[in-house]
Enzyme design. Structure first.
Site, mmCIF file in Angstrom:
data_model
loop_
_atom_site.group_PDB
_atom_site.id
_atom_site.type_symbol
_atom_site.label_atom_id
_atom_site.label_comp_id
_atom_site.label_asym_id
_atom_site.label_seq_id
_atom_site.Cartn_x
_atom_site.Cartn_y
_atom_site.Cartn_z
ATOM 1 N N LYS A 4 0.844 -1.209 0.000
ATOM 2 C CA LYS A 4 0.000 0.000 0.000
ATOM 3 C C LYS A 4 0.874 1.252 0.000
ATOM 4 C CE LYS A 4 -3.814 -2.345 2.343
ATOM 5 N NZ LYS A 4 -4.575 -2.589 3.577
ATOM 6 N N ASP A 40 -10.767 2.885 4.265
ATOM 7 C CA ASP A 40 -11.063 1.449 4.202
ATOM 8 C C ASP A 40 -12.574 1.212 4.106
ATOM 9 O OD1 ASP A 40 -8.994 -0.421 4.119
ATOM 10 O OD2 ASP A 40 -8.507 -0.168 6.248
ATOM 11 N N GLN A 87 -4.342 -1.567 9.906
ATOM 12 C CA GLN A 87 -4.331 -2.903 9.296
ATOM 13 C C GLN A 87 -4.882 -3.945 10.267
ATOM 14 O OE1 GLN A 87 -3.680 -3.330 6.091
ATOM 15 N NE2 GLN A 87 -3.888 -5.542 6.083
HETATM 16 N N1 GUN Z 1 -6.861 -6.850 6.551
HETATM 17 C C1 GUN Z 1 -7.208 -7.550 5.457
HETATM 18 N N2 GUN Z 1 -7.697 -6.749 4.495
HETATM 19 C C2 GUN Z 1 -7.663 -5.492 4.996
HETATM 20 C C3 GUN Z 1 -8.032 -4.219 4.472
HETATM 21 O O1 GUN Z 1 -8.519 -4.066 3.337
HETATM 22 N N3 GUN Z 1 -7.826 -3.153 5.315
HETATM 23 C C4 GUN Z 1 -7.317 -3.289 6.557
HETATM 24 N N4 GUN Z 1 -7.183 -2.194 7.300
HETATM 25 N N5 GUN Z 1 -6.973 -4.465 7.072
HETATM 26 C C5 GUN Z 1 -7.147 -5.554 6.290
#
Ligand code: GUN
Length: 292
Positions: free
Chosen positions: A52, A119, A96
């Site tokens: 990311k 998100d 995350q």
């Molecule tokens: N863990 C797995 N997928 C995601 C996501 O799209 N965002 C976040 N913050 N954590 C995750």
């Protein structure tokens, strides 16, 4: 069978995002800014967050990463979230998941300012999505919609079977595919671990969205000929064959399902790359104040 090529589509959309970020910089003197918080040393989370951050740089965004040891307290984490909420230089904040057991993910998610919740996990954004109001759509479902759009797939009237009811993918995906929109306008069945006749349900699908988190769960005998197959699974297994020391597997038995399908996403190189695009688009939308 046609491959839904996440590498090709994501690179194309990122070129467009980079142009728009450059335009934003020239108009405002600042870059869109995404902040990520990573707690602990989960291998998968490390990889996703690094990707990311790298992609932010690629498209001309600013990115910041705050790392915490898995012993961080919930209170410390919530303080950091509030500090970032109040920082006018930040457009998007993601924490995350998963978090260590002693931290309540609901509390952390709800502490994020919905205006910076790129998100799309905050109940306000999920509620607004249910009501078809402007909101941040969760990044993976958003990426899947962008993929279907990129291949001009008209989903109107199709039967979509979603496998898995997670807050992150399955549940929002089921809502989005039923919306009065394209992609959307589907009759949706949301299946999960307690579904009695899973195979029969999946066999009815014109579109299968597999988000279970189990390697090769969807087998060829569960797939109607000509179905569209979207594989959300990212199952990591250690491997001596690769440089990284692990190999990724989807939730779909690609080798045997692909010949039966009309379109299918590979793993890797499919939905995972589109998730990042969804996140970047949400961050740009936040910077431009398009949603709120
Ligand atoms: N863990 C797995 N997928 C995601 C996501 O799209 N965002 C976040 N913050 N954590 C995750």
């Amino acid at each position: 069978m046609q491959l839904l090529d996440g590498k090709y589509v994501s690179e194309k959309v990122k070129v467009q995002i980079a142009e728009e970020a450059a335009q934003f910089l020239s108009e405002t003197g600042r870059k869109p800014h995404l902040v990520a918080i990573l707690v602990g040393n989960d291998g998968g989370s490390e990889t996703y967050v690094a990707s990311k951050m790298k992609n932010c740089e690629k498209v001309g965004f600013k990115s910041s990463l705050y790392r915490y040891d898995s012993t961080v307290t919930e209170a410390e984490l919530l303080d950091k979230v509030r500090e970032i909420n109040a920082d006018d230089d930040v457009d998007g904040l993601i924490v995350q998941l998963p978090l260590p057991k002693h931290i309540d993910p609901e509390k952390v998610t709800e502490a994020i300012d919905p205006k910076k919740d790129v998100d799309g996990f905050h109940p306000i954004n999920l509620g607004r999505m249910m009501r078809n109001l402007p909101c941040y759509i969760p990044a993976t479902p958003y990426g899947i919609l962008l993929m279907l759009q990129a291949y001009d797939i008209d989903t109107t009237g199709m039967h979509c079977v979603v496998v898995g009811r997670s807050n992150i993918v399955g549940s929002p995906m089921s809502v989005l595919m039923a919306r009065n929109a394209n992609p959307g306008n589907c009759t949706v069945t949301l299946t999960h671990s307690k579904t009695k006749d899973l195979k029969e349900q999946v066999l009815q699908a014109d579109i299968i969205i597999a988000a279970i988190g189990k390697k090769n769960f969807i087998t060829a005998d569960m797939v109607k000929p000509g179905a569209i197959v979207i594989d959300v699974g990212i199952n990591r297994e250690t491997s001596t064959e690769t440089k990284s020391g692990y190999k990724l597997y989807g939730d779909v038995d690609f080798e045997n399902v692909a010949p039966k399908s009309s379109y299918i996403t590979p793993v890797p190189g499919g939905v995972g790359l589109m998730t990042i695009v969804g996140l970047l688009k949400n961050t740009l939308a936040s910077a431009r104040k398009e949603i709120y």
